[in-house]
Design an enzyme around this catalytic site. Structure first.
Site, mmCIF file in Angstrom:
data_model
loop_
_atom_site.group_PDB
_atom_site.id
_atom_site.type_symbol
_atom_site.label_atom_id
_atom_site.label_comp_id
_atom_site.label_asym_id
_atom_site.label_seq_id
_atom_site.Cartn_x
_atom_site.Cartn_y
_atom_site.Cartn_z
ATOM 1 N N LYS A 111 0.845 -1.210 0.000
ATOM 2 C CA LYS A 111 0.000 0.000 0.000
ATOM 3 C C LYS A 111 0.873 1.249 0.000
ATOM 4 O O LYS A 111 0.577 2.224 -0.693
ATOM 5 C CB LYS A 111 -0.947 0.003 1.206
ATOM 6 C CG LYS A 111 -2.069 -1.003 1.011
ATOM 7 C CD LYS A 111 -3.287 -0.727 1.882
ATOM 8 C CE LYS A 111 -4.445 -1.588 1.409
ATOM 9 N NZ LYS A 111 -5.111 -2.370 2.384
ATOM 10 N N LYS A 194 -5.046 -10.535 -6.349
ATOM 11 C CA LYS A 194 -6.075 -11.131 -5.469
ATOM 12 C C LYS A 194 -7.439 -10.447 -5.644
ATOM 13 O O LYS A 194 -7.499 -9.229 -5.755
ATOM 14 C CB LYS A 194 -5.595 -10.951 -4.024
ATOM 15 C CG LYS A 194 -6.459 -11.595 -2.980
ATOM 16 C CD LYS A 194 -5.994 -11.214 -1.577
ATOM 17 C CE LYS A 194 -6.582 -9.901 -1.154
ATOM 18 N NZ LYS A 194 -6.718 -9.711 0.304
ATOM 19 N N LYS A 197 -12.156 -7.064 -1.656
ATOM 20 C CA LYS A 197 -13.436 -6.372 -1.505
ATOM 21 C C LYS A 197 -13.315 -4.858 -1.644
ATOM 22 O O LYS A 197 -14.273 -4.193 -1.971
ATOM 23 C CB LYS A 197 -14.135 -6.778 -0.213
ATOM 24 C CG LYS A 197 -13.438 -6.453 1.072
ATOM 25 C CD LYS A 197 -14.349 -6.814 2.219
ATOM 26 C CE LYS A 197 -13.756 -7.820 3.167
ATOM 27 N NZ LYS A 197 -12.508 -7.389 3.805
HETATM 28 N N1 AQP Z 1 -9.147 -13.390 -2.905
HETATM 29 C C1 AQP Z 1 -9.106 -14.115 -1.805
HETATM 30 N N2 AQP Z 1 -8.912 -15.457 -1.880
HETATM 31 C C2 AQP Z 1 -8.876 -16.220 -0.751
HETATM 32 N N3 AQP Z 1 -9.033 -15.707 0.486
HETATM 33 C C3 AQP Z 1 -9.235 -14.384 0.604
HETATM 34 N N4 AQP Z 1 -9.421 -13.579 1.665
HETATM 35 C C4 AQP Z 1 -9.573 -12.310 1.240
HETATM 36 N N5 AQP Z 1 -9.503 -12.256 -0.100
HETATM 37 C C5 AQP Z 1 -9.283 -13.526 -0.521
HETATM 38 C C6 AQP Z 1 -9.463 -14.043 3.046
HETATM 39 O O1 AQP Z 1 -10.656 -13.546 3.641
HETATM 40 C C7 AQP Z 1 -10.401 -13.269 5.019
HETATM 41 C C8 AQP Z 1 -10.885 -11.903 5.369
HETATM 42 O O2 AQP Z 1 -10.029 -10.918 4.911
HETATM 43 P P1 AQP Z 1 -10.059 -9.463 5.517
HETATM 44 O O3 AQP Z 1 -11.327 -8.820 5.293
HETATM 45 O O4 AQP Z 1 -9.672 -9.452 6.936
HETATM 46 O O5 AQP Z 1 -8.926 -8.745 4.739
HETATM 47 P P2 AQP Z 1 -8.223 -9.011 3.399
HETATM 48 O O6 AQP Z 1 -7.485 -10.257 3.396
HETATM 49 O O7 AQP Z 1 -7.412 -7.799 3.152
HETATM 50 O O8 AQP Z 1 -9.470 -9.109 2.438
HETATM 51 P P3 AQP Z 1 -9.859 -8.219 1.260
HETATM 52 O O9 AQP Z 1 -11.138 -8.764 0.728
HETATM 53 O O10 AQP Z 1 -8.742 -8.109 0.296
HETATM 54 O O11 AQP Z 1 -10.136 -6.810 1.935
HETATM 55 P P4 AQP Z 1 -9.551 -5.387 1.616
HETATM 56 O O12 AQP Z 1 -9.780 -5.178 0.145
HETATM 57 O O13 AQP Z 1 -10.363 -4.468 2.443
HETATM 58 O O14 AQP Z 1 -8.106 -5.367 1.996
HETATM 59 C C9 AQP Z 1 -8.908 -13.476 5.244
HETATM 60 O O15 AQP Z 1 -8.714 -14.755 5.815
HETATM 61 C C10 AQP Z 1 -8.345 -13.422 3.870
HETATM 62 O O16 AQP Z 1 -7.147 -14.149 3.752
#
Ligand code: AQP
Length: 328
Positions: A111, A194, A197
């Site tokens: 980031k 990846k 969200k």
């Molecule tokens: N693309 C993915 N494939 C497999 N696992 C995923 N996780 C997230 N994206 C994928 C898993 O979901 C859990 C929750 O994640 P989080 O919300 O705590 O944060 P993150 O990993 O940063 O998820 P995002 O969706 O990418 O959120 P943002 O965009 O806000 O940073 C975790 O177990 C993660 O591994």
């Protein structure tokens, strides 16, 4: 019976990546273990959030946990900010974490590299320590997460080892619990990145997407020019990602799917996947709509907060005693 902790942050709407990478393992582990599943709202505020969106998404995620099959009779479901011991332990652990360790965390580095550090909060920089507190507070043996979070479970373990060495046995050393296939679902428009969200666009399937949108997103997923449905992560990342999604929602193996679509073109394959996804997601959406605004959801979250507070408060008191934060 092991203790399990995991959470998802309400920084956007839940994606198919969150479901496949994390929630499927939550559901699997709840049958045999002592599980704590949390909506980690304090992690969401490490980047700016709209107040109303944050409030809505926090409850959406809790309702989706239940709609996806987490059973509150088997697992404790709660909201992180309703258990103040998370931030208490976070501070105690920050004072036992080195800046050099945080500098190595790839999520922050990525980031910072993309946008520079101007405007990034210190909360975003230290959030792996809050995550360590989330995990260590519940004496967690296993932490079901997707691939991208493995490094954060490792730092939790390192902090626990350091604390135990300094103050005596206090924390269980946690381990990551992740899928062999499906621990990283990729973006449909850029399968080298990846599915995330916070980049909610055509590349990301949301669990609450309308069936028509799901069809559109799958049909426009980036593939390659070969038109052979075959798993090859290096050379065919788009098709390999779609095969992984197909396999995870149907329980068919990748080999079975390659056989099933041996004579199909990409359009036929994508249409079949979109149909399967809609069939799979519709009951989750129906259940979500039933419980999202029900009293049942609030009751479950109240009860979850009570159970989590009991466990977490006891633990944080023990940690404070070890450090010397004790008057009598
Ligand atoms: N693309 C993915 N494939 C497999 N696992 C995923 N996780 C997230 N994206 C994928 C898993 O979901 C859990 C929750 O994640 P989080 O919300 O705590 O944060 P993150 O990993 O940063 O998820 P995002 O969706 O990418 O959120 P943002 O965009 O806000 O940073 C975790 O177990 C993660 O591994």
């Amino acid at each position: 019976m092991a203790n399990i902790f995991s959470g998802i942050k309400p920084s956007g709407d839940l994606t198919l990546g969150n479901y496949i990478g994390a929630i499927t393992n939550f559901v699997k582990l709840q049958d045999e273990h002592n599980c704590y599943f949390c909506v980690v709202d304090l992690h969401a505020i490490t980047v700016p959030q709209d107040r109303a969106d944050l409030k809505k998404r926090t409850k959406d995620i809790a309702a989706l946990y239940l709609a996806c099959g987490i059973d509150p009779k088997k697992a404790t479901v709660f909201i992180q900010s309703e258990v103040p011991a998370h931030t208490q332990l976070g501070w105690l652990l920050e004072c036992n974490t080195y800046i050099g360790e945080l500098n190595r965390m790839t999520q922050f580095k990525d980031k910072a590299q993309k946008n520079g550090t101007d405007g990034l909060t210190s909360g975003l920089y230290t959030y792996p320590v809050l995550m360590a507190a989330d995990i260590l507070l519940y004496d967690s043996n296993l932490v079901p997460v997707g691939d991208d979070q493995k490094q954060h479970v490792e730092i939790a373990r390192d902090i626990a080892v350091r604390f135990n060495n300094k103050y005596g046995e206090t924390f269980i050393l946690p381990e990551t619990y992740a899928h062999k296939v499906g621990a990283r679902i990729m973006d449909l428009q850029d399968p080298t990145k990846k599915m995330s969200k916070s980049d909610n666009d055509k590349g990301c399937i949301l669990l609450l997407d309308d069936p028509k949108i799901i069809h559109k997103k799958i049909m426009s997923a980036i593939t390659d020019s070969e038109s052979i449905v075959k798993f090859d992560k290096e050379n065919k990342p788009g098709i390999s990602n779609l095969l992984t999604i197909y396999s995870k929602i149907t329980n068919l193996t990748i080999e079975e799917l390659e056989g099933k679509f041996v004579n199909a073109n990409y359009g036929e394959f994508k249409k079949a996947l979109a149909d399967e996804l809609v069939t799979f997601i519709t009951p989750i959406q129906n259940r979500f709509n039933e419980i999202r605004n029900s009293k049942e959801l609030d009751d479950i979250l109240d009860e979850g907060a009570m159970i989590a507070n009991q466990y977490a408060n006891r633990k944080v008191q023990k940690v404070m005693k070890k450090i010397g934060l004790i008057r009598k």
